[in-house]
Design a protein around this motif. Structure first.
Motif, PDB file in Angstrom:
ATOM      1  N   TRP A 272      56.809  53.707  43.379  1.00  0.00           N
ATOM      2  CA  TRP A 272      55.363  53.826  42.796  1.00  0.00           C
ATOM      3  C   TRP A 272      54.381  53.986  43.970  1.00  0.00           C
ATOM      4  O   TRP A 272      54.392  53.432  44.853  1.00  0.00           O
TER       5      TRP A 272
ATOM      6  N   GLN B 256      49.550  53.945  40.776  1.00  0.00           N
ATOM      7  CA  GLN B 256      50.501  53.469  39.680  1.00  0.00           C
ATOM      8  C   GLN B 256      50.699  52.125  39.534  1.00  0.00           C
ATOM      9  O   GLN B 256      50.563  51.516  38.414  1.00  0.00           O
ATOM     10  N   TRP B 257      50.727  51.185  40.886  1.00  0.00           N
ATOM     11  CA  TRP B 257      50.719  49.802  40.570  1.00  0.00           C
ATOM     12  C   TRP B 257      49.472  49.318  39.918  1.00  0.00           C
ATOM     13  O   TRP B 257      49.344  48.434  39.187  1.00  0.00           O
TER      14      TRP B 257
END
Length: 47
Positions: free
Chosen positions: A12, A16-17
């Protein structure tokens, strides 16, 4: 084309995190608050 490019990135990215953490907070904070309020009201059921 490498196999990793064909299936997409296996890891990721930072965005996205951040999105995943915000999504968990969006669900987790209200749930934890509701659970806390419920625990506070339990003694009134038996009192």
């Amino acid at each position: 084309m490498s196999p990793q490019q064909a299936t997409g990135s296996a890891t990721w990215g930072p965005l996205q995190w951040v999105g995943a953490v915000l999504a968990w907070l969006w669900v987790g904070v209200p749930f934890a608050y509701g659970l806390y309020e419920l625990v506070l009201k339990i003694p009134a059921l038996f009192g």
